[in-house]
Design a protein around this motif. Structure first.
Motif, PDB file in Angstrom:
ATOM      1  N   ALA A   1       4.625  19.626  10.896  1.00  0.00           N
ATOM      2  CA  ALA A   1       3.806  19.234  12.049  1.00  0.00           C
ATOM      3  C   ALA A   1       3.899  17.736  12.271  1.00  0.00           C
ATOM      4  CB  ALA A   1       2.348  19.651  11.803  1.00  0.00           C
TER       5      ALA A   1
ATOM      6  N   GLU B   1       4.578  30.437  20.707  1.00  0.00           N
ATOM      7  CA  GLU B   1       4.240  29.357  19.749  1.00  0.00           C
ATOM      8  C   GLU B   1       4.757  29.727  18.372  1.00  0.00           C
ATOM      9  OE1 GLU B   1       1.973  30.902  21.553  1.00  0.00           O
ATOM     10  OE2 GLU B   1       0.849  29.484  22.749  1.00  0.00           O
TER      11      GLU B   1
ATOM     12  N   PHE C   1       7.733  27.870  16.092  1.00  0.00           N
ATOM     13  CA  PHE C   1       7.365  27.317  14.789  1.00  0.00           C
ATOM     14  C   PHE C   1       8.275  27.873  13.701  1.00  0.00           C
ATOM     15  CE2 PHE C   1       5.077  25.982  11.205  1.00  0.00           C
ATOM     16  CZ  PHE C   1       4.709  27.068  10.425  1.00  0.00           C
TER      17      PHE C   1
ATOM     18  N   TYR D   1      -0.113  23.877   9.286  1.00  0.00           N
ATOM     19  CA  TYR D   1       0.551  23.324  10.484  1.00  0.00           C
ATOM     20  C   TYR D   1      -0.446  23.215  11.620  1.00  0.00           C
ATOM     21  CZ  TYR D   1       4.021  23.211  14.312  1.00  0.00           C
ATOM     22  OH  TYR D   1       4.762  22.879  15.417  1.00  0.00           O
TER      23      TYR D   1
ATOM     24  N   VAL E   1      -0.181  28.281  16.067  1.00  0.00           N
ATOM     25  CA  VAL E   1       0.839  29.296  15.804  1.00  0.00           C
ATOM     26  C   VAL E   1       0.204  30.519  15.148  1.00  0.00           C
ATOM     27  CG1 VAL E   1       2.589  27.527  15.523  1.00  0.00           C
ATOM     28  CG2 VAL E   1       1.434  28.407  13.518  1.00  0.00           C
TER      29      VAL E   1
END
Lengths: 382, 618, 272
Positions: free
Chosen positions: A64, A293, A297, A317, A351
Motif C-alpha cells: 500500500a 479493487e 490488488f 493493505y 479490497v
C-alpha cells in the motif's frame, strides 16, 4: 581489589548502554511538513511460531505504501514505516506504545497479531491520543475499548455468529463438533459460533480445546467424530488446523470441515495438502474475489511478492489506505484530527469490501466465505 | 566436594565503615536519577520493567543461588501475585475504586498482603513435595507445578477471566486519569528497594547462612542443628512472596493480566538473569536483570534487528555463551554479606562455652550408652551388635581395620543414618531414632572422615553456622534494616572468635575455607563442631593427612578439649595418636566389638592383633 | 485402546529423545537442552536435501533434490555434526564450571540454534511431504496408521541398537565407565574427552532421527519445533530414571500416550 575492577567494568558497561539508549531513543528534531517522510507505526508479532500473521500484514502495508508513494505520497510527503516486533508478549505492549507515542512524527499505528498485546498497550495509546487501525486482532474485548482504536478485521463475535448462520442455512449443518485453540481467539470464536448455531436450531455435539503447539490430535479427533456430526468446526490458527484436517482424514472420516479465519493462509494449504480440498472457511478477503479493487490488488501483490495475498495482507493493505486517506482529509498529521477522520470513514472501498467503522471502532461489513478447490481458495456465496 | 581444589589464599574481610555503602550507594543514586537522564518515556517504562525483573531475579536467587534449589517454575508465584491484585481491584473492590480512586491507598496494601500470603502458600505447596527430591527431579517437578498454575489461570475462567484475562486494573495513582510513567517507576523503585533491603537483612542473618550451608553441604548443615527441610521450605516461601509482591505491581503497571503475559520461557529468562549476573551473590541478579532488559530494548532499535527479529535472541544467546565461557561464575563475583556483626581486632581469650541443656556431670558417669546396635545396608551387615559406653571425663578411642564399621557407628550415633535395631542413650534419653539436626541439639557434635567445611564461606562464617541453633528463631527478628545489628549476632561473633582462638586459628578467620591447608581445615572443622557447644565430640580420623608435628599438636588440642568437660570419641588409624591420647580404647572388627580396655591392654590383645595382622602374627 | 495406539508413535519419538538426554546426562552430568534444536536441524537437513527449490535466508536457491533415503542420511549427519560442534565449543571448556553455568549455556546454545534456524528457514512452519504408505490397518479393533508403525518401529530399533552398543561394545563400556566415575575412568586409560564427544555424537544422531521421524509423521518442520518435544523428553528421561536407557524410552512412550489431554467441555451453555 578485584571488586573495584568489577565496579569499573560494570560502570563502563552501564554508561555505554546509557549512551546507546540516547542514540536510539532520541527523535531527530521534527521538521514540520516539507519533504520529511511521515512514519507510520507498525507493530505485530514478527518472530516465533506465529510470526506469519505479522509478516503477511506487513506485506500488505508495504505494498500500500509503495503504491501511495508512487502516486505522490500523502500531503506531498512519502510514507515510511517504523517497525517494532512485539514478540507476542503483552508485557511489551505498553513499552512499544510509549515508544510510538513519544515519536511526535507518527500519526497512526497499524498491525497487531495478538489481541492481548493490543489490549495491554491500549491505555497508553489512549493517553497520547495516537490512533490505531489494527487488521488482525479479533477479540470482542477490544470493541469500544478505546476511542482511538479501530480495526478493519471483524470481531470473533461477529464472525463466529455469521459463520454459524451461513453454514446452518446454506449447508444444512445441524450437529457440529467444535475444536478450538486454548486462548482468547479460539475461545471467542468457538463461543460465538456455538451460541449462534444453537440459536439457529443446531447442536454442538462436543467442544474441545487444544493447546497451541499440539501436533498429536488422535484422541481429540476420535472424540470429535463420535456421534457422527454433520461437520467439524476448527477455531484456531492454520498451524494446528492443518494437522487436524490431516488427522481427521487419516482416521478415515470425510466429514465436512469448517474453519475460522485462522486457517485463511496459504500455509494451511501446504500443511494439509490434498486433504484441504473441500474445507470451507470464512475470512474477510479472498484472492479470487472478482471485484475490480480485489483483482487489481491481487495482481499488484503477485507482481511484488510472487504469491497470492492472504486475507491478513488484504486487511492490512486496507488499513494503511484508510489511514493515508484520513491524513489526507485531515490536512495534517495532528493526531486528534487524524482520529476524527478515521472515525468518519464511511463506505471506503477496500479490497476486502466496503469499510465503515461503528462507534466501537469495529468494522461494519460482510464476511467472505471460501472453499478450498484443487489446492486453491475459491469464493463461495452460498 | 573434597578439598582437592585448594584455591589461592583468599582473604575476605568484610568492609567496615563507609566502604560498604559504595555499591548500594551507586545503585540507589542511579535508580533515583534514571527517569531524568533517560531519553524518553519509553525508556522509563523499560526501566520500570527492569525493576520487575530485578525483584524476580533476586527472589529466584534465594532459591537457586543461595539454597541450591533449581526452581524452574518460579513464574507461577509471579502469576499468583498479579492475578490476586487483578481480582481484588477489579472484581472485589472494583466499584469502590471507580467511585473513589484514592481508595487505592488502602486497597493496594490489602492486595500486597494477600499476594504475599497466597504466593507463600503456593510456595509451600510447590516446595513441599520437592524437599526430598534429587536435583534433577526437583527441577522437573517445579517446572510441572509452575505449568499447572499457568494452566489453571487459563481454565478457571470464572475466577481469572480465562484466556481473555482481566482488564482495567487501576494504575498506580490515587487520582483518576492517566499516570505518567515516571510516577509508576518511582513507586516500583520504592517497592523494589524495600524488597531488596528485606532480602539483604535475611541473608545477613542465621537464615541466610543456613541457606548457604544447605547449598554447600546439606549433610553437614543438618549436623549443625539446622532443620534443613524447614529452611528449604522457607526459601520457597521467601522467593515466592517476593515474586508475588512484584507481581502485584506488574499488574498495576500494565493494567492488564492474561495467561500470555507469563510463559514457560519466562522461567528460563529469569533463571538466565540470575546465573548471568552471578548466582549466589546479592548484586549479581540485580545487575543481570538491569543489563538484560536494557540490552534487549536497545537491540530492538537496531535496523538490522528490525528486519531480522530472530537476530536479537540469537545475538543475546551468543553473548550469554561468550560470557559464560569467560566468566562462568557470572558477571558479579562480590560475595554475599552473611553477617553484619564485625569481629574484634585482637585475638580474644580462647574458650569454649559449655553445653546448656543439662546439669554438669560427675566424672565417670555414663554420658552415652550404645546397646546392641545393628546396622544393615541392603545385603550388607555393617554393624552386627555393638555395645559400649562413654563416660564423662574420658577420651574414648575407637579403632579397627578398614571396613570394620567405625564410621558407620559414628553415623548411627550422630543421626546421619538410622540404625536397624538397638538403642543409643544420651544422658538417659533415647536418641537412635533422631535425625542429625536433633542429635546436634542434644549436644553431640562431630567431624567427618574427609574434611567437610562450607568451602565458599570464610572460616568465621563457618563457625557462625555452628552457632545457628542459638540464634534461630521467629523470622521477623531478622528483618532489621542495616546498619543495625542484633545483639545476638554480635555475641555469636564474639563467641566464634573465642572458639577460634581456643583452636588457634583466629588469625585466619577471614580466609575463605577453600584456601586453607589441611591442618588448618581440620582445626576449623573441629572449632565449628565446638561452636555448637557440645558435651560429646565425635572425631572421625582427624589426623588423616597431617604430618608428625601437626599430629602431636592435634593430640594436645584433644586433651584441651577434654579439659573443657567435653567427652570425645576418637576414631584414628594413627596408633601413636590414638594410644597416646585415649583413656580407653574400643576395638571394632566386622561389626562387633572385640576388645574394650585401656591402651596398654589393647596393644597386647591377641584378638586385636589377629584382626589387624592376620592369624600368623604372634 | 485407540488412544493408546494413537500415542505410541509420538511416544517412540519422545523415547528416542529421552534416551539421548539420559545418556548425555549420565556422562556429562548436565542436561543438554540443545537436543531439541538438533532434533529440528535433523528434520530440516533431510527436508532441504529433498527440495528442488530451497529458500535459504530469504533467497531462493536450487536444491539438491536428493532421494528420500539419502536425505535422511544427510539429516542424520547434519544433526550429529551440530551436536559434536556444540560439545567441543561450548560444553568442553565449561566442564569444571559450576553446574548452573553449564545449564544456562545449554539454554543459550538452544536459543542460538533456534535463531540461526529462523534466519535460514524462516519463522513459519514449512510443510513436509508425508509419505504415502497406504490405508490404515485395523489392529485389535483400533485404527493404526502405517506411518505410525514405521515410526514406532524405527524408534524401537534405533534404541535397541544404541542399547546394544552401550552394553556390548568396548566404546559402550568406556561410556558406562565415564558415566560412573570420570576420574577413575581416566586413570584406567579411557580417553574421557573422546568418549564424551562420541556420546554426544551418538545422542545427537538419535535426536536427529527423532526429528526426521517427527517431521515425516506430522508433515511440517519449523525452527521452533524442537522446544516442546525436548521438554517432554526431558520429563520422560527424569521419570524413567536418569541414566537408564529402557527407563527413558518407556518414559517417552508413557508421555506420548498420556500427552494429549484436551480440556473437554460438554456443549457450552447457551447464555455466553
Amino acid at each position: 581489589m578485584k571488586n573495584t575492577r568489577t565496579v569499573g567494568a560494570i560502570a563502563l558497561l552501564g554508561a555505554g548502554l546509557l549512551m546507546l539508549t540516547a542514540c536510539s531513543g532520541s527523535n531527530p528534531g521534527g521538521g514540520s511538513g516539507g519533504s520529511d517522510p511521515i512514519p507510520l507505526g507498525y507493530t505485530a508479532t514478527l518472530s516465533g511460531d506465529f510470526a506469519s500473521y505479522g509478516l503477511e500484514m506487513k506485506e500488505g502495508v508495504d505494498l500500500a505504501i509503495e503504491q501511495i508513494n508512487a502516486d505522490g505520497g500523502v500531503l506531498d510527503r512519502k510514507l515510511t514505516t517504523d517497525v517494532v516486533d512485539d514478540e507476542g508478549k503483552p508485557a511489551n505492549g505498553p513499552v512499544i506504545a510509549q515508544e510510538f507515542c513519544d515519536n511526535a512524527q507518527i500519526p497512526a499505528v497499524l498491525g497487531f497479531s495478538f489481541s492481548s498485546v493490543a489490549l495491554s498497550g491500549l491505555p497508553v495509546y489512549t493517553q497520547c491520543g495516537l490512533p490505531v487501525v489494527a487488521s488482525a486482532v479479533t477479540s470482542p474485548e477490544l470493541s469500544g475499548a478505546s476511542e482511538v482504536f479501530f480495526r478493519t478485521v471483524f470481531t470473533d463475535a461477529y464472525q463466529g455468529a455469521e459463520a454459524a448462520k451461513f453454514w446452518s442455512q446454506n449447508r444444512g449443518v445441524k450437529n457440529v463438533a467444535v475444536l478450538y485453540q486454548q486462548d482468547d481467539y479460539g475461545k471467542g470464536v468457538a463461543d460465538a459460533f456455538s451460541k449462534a448455531l444453537e440459536e439457529a436450531g443446531g447442536t454442538v455435539t462436543s467442544s474441545q480445546a487444544y493447546q497451541l503447539g499440539t501436533v498429536n490430535f488422535g484422541s481429540t479427533v476420535d472424540t470429535a467424530l463420535k456421534g457422527n456430526p454433520d461437520a467439524v468446526f476448527i477455531g484456531g490458527f492454520y498451524t494446528e488446523a492443518g494437522k487436524i484436517v490431516n488427522q481427521i482424514r487419516d482416521a478415515g472420516s470425510d466429514v465436512q470441515i469448517l474453519a475460522s479465519d485462522g486457517s485463511a493462509s496459504p500455509v494451511f494449504l501446504d500443511l494439509a495438502g490434498k486433504n484441504a480440498d473441500g474445507v470451507e472457511l470464512y475470512s474477510a478477503f479472498s484472492a479470487s474475489d472478482p471485484r475490480a479493487e480485489a483483482t487489481g490488488f491481487v495482481e499488484a501483490f503477485k507482481k511484488k511478492y510472487n504469491k497470492e495475498p492472504s486475507s491478513w495482507a488484504a486487511l492490512a493493505y486496507d488499513a494503511a489506505n484508510v489511514v493515508a486517506k484520513a491524513i489526507e482529509k485531515a490536512g495534517s498529521t495532528d493526531r486528534a484530527k487524524v482520529v476524527e477522520e478515521i472515525r468518519n470513514t464511511k463506505d471506503f472501498n477496500g479490497v476486502s469490501g466496503s469499510i465503515t467503522f461503528d462507534k466501537e471502532g469495529n468494522r461494519v461489513g460482510t464476511l467472505t466465505f471460501q472453499r478450498v478447490e484443487n489446492g486453491k481458495f475459491a469464493v463461495i456465496t452460498e | 566436594m573434597s578439598n582437592t581444589h585448594t584455591t589461592p589464599i583468599v582473604i575476605l574481610k568484610p568492609e567496615l565503615g563507609m566502604k560498604r555503602w559504595i555499591w548500594p550507594g551507586i545503585f540507589l543514586i542511579l535508580g533515583l536519577i534514571a527517569p531524568f537522564i533517560l531519553p524518553g518515556d519509553k525508556w522509563i517504562r523499560v526501566a520500570a520493567l527492569s525493576l520487575v525483573y530485578v525483584a524476580l531475579a533476586s527472589g529466584l536467587n534465594i532459591l537457586v543461588g543461595l539454597t541450591g534449589l533449581l526452581d524452574l517454575g518460579f513464574i507461577a508465584f509471579f502469576i499468583v501475585g498479579a492475578y490476586t491484585t487483578a481480582i481484588f481491584t477489579v472484581r472485589s473492590f472494583g466499584p469502590v475504586l471507580e467511585a473513589n480512586p484514592a481508595a487505592l491507598m488502602w486497597v493496594l496494601p490489602i492486595s500486597v498482603v494477600a499476594a504475599i500470603v497466597l504466593a507463600g502458600i503456593a510456595g509451600t505447596i510447590i516446595g513441599y513435595p520437592t524437599l526430598r527430591a534429587r536435583g534433577d527431579y526437583l527441577a522437573i517437578m517445579t517446572l510441572a507445578f509452575g505449568e499447572i498454575v499457568r494452566i489453571v489461570s487459563i481454565n478457571w475462567t470464572d475466577f481469572t477471566g480465562g484466556a481473555v484475562g482481566i482488564r482495567n486494573i487501576p494504575p498506580l495513582s490515587i487520582s483518576s486519569g492517566m499516570v505518567p510513567p515516571t510516577v509508576t517507576y518511582f513507586v516500583l523503585f520504592g517497592i523494589v528497594v524495600i524488597l531488596l533491603v528485606a532480602l539483604a537483612s535475611l541473608i545477613a542473618s542465621p537464615v541466610g547462612r543456613a541457606w548457604v550451608a544447605i547449598r554447600e553441604d546439606e549433610l553437614v548443615a543438618s549436623s549443625m542443628g539446622i532443620r534443613t527441610r524447614r529452611y528449604k521450605l522457607l526459601a520457597y516461601v521467601v522467593g515466592a512472596s517476593t515474586a508475588g509482591v512484584i507481581g502485584v505491581f506488574f499488574a498495576h503497571m500494565n493494567q492488564f493480566v492474561n495467561p500470555d503475559s507469563f510463559t514457560l520461557e519466562d522461567n528460563f529468562i529469569v533463571l538466565s538473569l540470575v546465573i548471568l549476573g552471578g548466582a549466589g551473590t546479592f548484586w549479581g541478579p540485580i545487575t543481570g536483570a538491569v543489563l538484560w532488559i536494557f540490552f534487549q530494548a536497545v537491540a530492538k532499535d537496531i535496523p538490522l534487528i528490525q528486519s531480522h527479529p530472530e537476530f536479537r535472541t540469537g545475538f543475546l544467546a551468543l553473548i550469554v555463551i561468550v560470557l559464560m565461557l569467560l566468566r562462568p561464575g557470572g558477571i558479579v563475583s562480590k560475595r554475599l554479606e552473611l553477617t553484619r556483626a564485625r569481629g574484634g581486632a585482637l585475638p580474644p581469650q580462647g574458650e569454649v562455652q559449655p553445653f546448656a541443656g543439662a546439669a554438669p556431670k560427675a566424672t565417670g558417669e555414663v554420658v552415652l550408652a550404645v546397646d546392641r546396635l545393628k546396622q544393615v545396608f541392603g545385603g550388607l551387615t555393617a554393624l552386627e551388635s555393638v555395645t559400649f559406653q562413654l563416660r564423662h571425663g574420658e577420651i574414648l578411642g575407637l579403632m579397627g581395620p578398614n571396613g570394620a564399621g567405625k564410621s558407620t557407628l559414628l553415623n548411627a550415633i550422630s543421626g546421619v543414618t538410622r540404625a536397624t535395631s538397638g538403642t543409643i542413650e544420651a544422658d538417659g534419653e533415647r536418641i537412635e531414632k533422631l535425625e542429625s539436626s536433633a542429635v546436634s541439639t542434644r549436644g553431640i557434635a562431630r567431624t567427618f572422615q574427609t574434611v567437610r567445611l562450607f568451602w565458599d564461606m570464610t572460616v568465621l562464617e563457618n563457625l557462625l553456622v555452628g552457632g545457628h541453633t542459638r540464634l534461630a528463631g521467629f523470622l521477623p527478628k531478622f528483618l532489621s534494616p542495616f546498619p543495625f545489628v542484633r545483639r545476638g549476632e554480635r555475641a555469636t561473633v564474639a563467641e566464634a572468635e573465642a572458639v577460634l582462638s581456643f583452636v588457634d586459628v583466629w588469625e585466619i578467620r577471614d580466609r575463605r575455607a577453600s584456601s586453607l591447608d589441611a591442618y588448618q581445615q581440620r582445626r576449623v572443622e573441629i572449632a565449628r563442631a565446638l561452636m555448637t557447644r557440645p558435651r560429646v565430640l565425635l572425631l572421625d580420623e582427624p589426623a588423616a593427612g597431617l604430618n608428625e608435628s601437626e599430629t602431636r599438636d592435634l593430640a594436645r588440642l584433644i586433651s584441651r578439649i577434654r579439659e573443657q568437660h567435653i567427652d570425645v570419641i576418637l576414631i584414628e588409624h594413627d596408633m601413636d595418636l590414638l594410644m597416646g591420647v585415649s583413656d580407653r580404647i574400643v576395638v571394632l572388627d566386622h561389626g562387633v566389638i572385640i576388645a574394650d580396655g585401656p591402651p596398654n591392654e589393647i596393644r597386647k590383645n591377641p584378638a586385636v592383633l589377629e584382626a589387624y595382622l592376620g592369624s600368623d602374627a604372634k | 485402546m485407540q488412544e493408546i495406539i494413537n500415542g505410541l508413535a509420538v511416544g517412540g519419538i519422545y523415547g528416542l529423545l529421552a534416551v539421548a538426554f539420559s545418556v548425555v546426562y549420565g556422562v556429562l552430568g548436565m542436561v543438554n537442552f540443545a537436543f531439541g534444536e538438533i532434533f529440528m536441524f535433523g528434520a530440516f537437513g533431510a527436508l532441504v536435501a529433498t527440495q528442488t527449490n530451497t529458500v535459504i535466508a530469504g533467497n531462493s536457491v536450487p536444491g539438491a533434490a536428493l532421494p528420500t533415503w539419502l536425505a535422511i542420511v544427510i539429516g542424520l549427519v547434519v544433526g550429529s555434526l551440530i551436536g559434536w560442534l556444540i560439545e567441543r565449543v561450548a560444553y568442553r571448556p565449561l566442564r569444571n564450571a559450576p553446574i548452573l553455568s553449564m545449564l544456562i549455556t545449554a539454554i543459550a546454545v538452544s536459543m542460538l540454534l533456534r535463531a540461526v534456524a529462523t534466519f535460514l528457514f524462516g519463522a513459519a512452519q514449512v510443510p513436509v511431504a508425508r509419505p504415502e504408505l497406504g490405508d490404515p490397518l485395523i489392529i485389535l479393533g483400533a485404527r493404526v496408521q502405517r506411518i505410525d508403525l514405521v515410526v514406532l518401529g524405527v524408534a524401537v530399533l534405533v534404541t535397541l541398537a544404541f542399547w546394544a552398543v552401550i552394553r556390548f561394545t568396548p566404546i559402550g563400556r568406556a561410556i558406562r565407565a565415564t558415566a560412573e566415575d570420570k576420574d577413575a575412568a581416566r586413570l584406567m586409560g579411557v580417553g574421557v574427552d573422546r568418549v564424551i564427544s562420541t556420546t554426544f555424537v551418538l545422542g545427537s544422531a538419535m535426536a536427529a532421527i527423532a526429528g526426521i521421524l517427527y517431521s515425516q509423521r506430522y508433515g511440517f518442520a519449523a525452527a521452533t519445533m524442537g522446544f516442546i518435544p525436548a521438554l517432554k523428553a526431558l520429563v520422560a528421561a527424569v521419570l524413567g530414571g536418569i541414566g537408564s536407557i529402557p527407563g527413558a524410552f518407556v518414559g517417552g512412550l508413557v508421555l506420548g500416550v498420556s500427552s494429549p489431554r484436551p480440556t473437554c467441555r460438554k456443549a457450552p451453555p447457551t447464555a455466553m
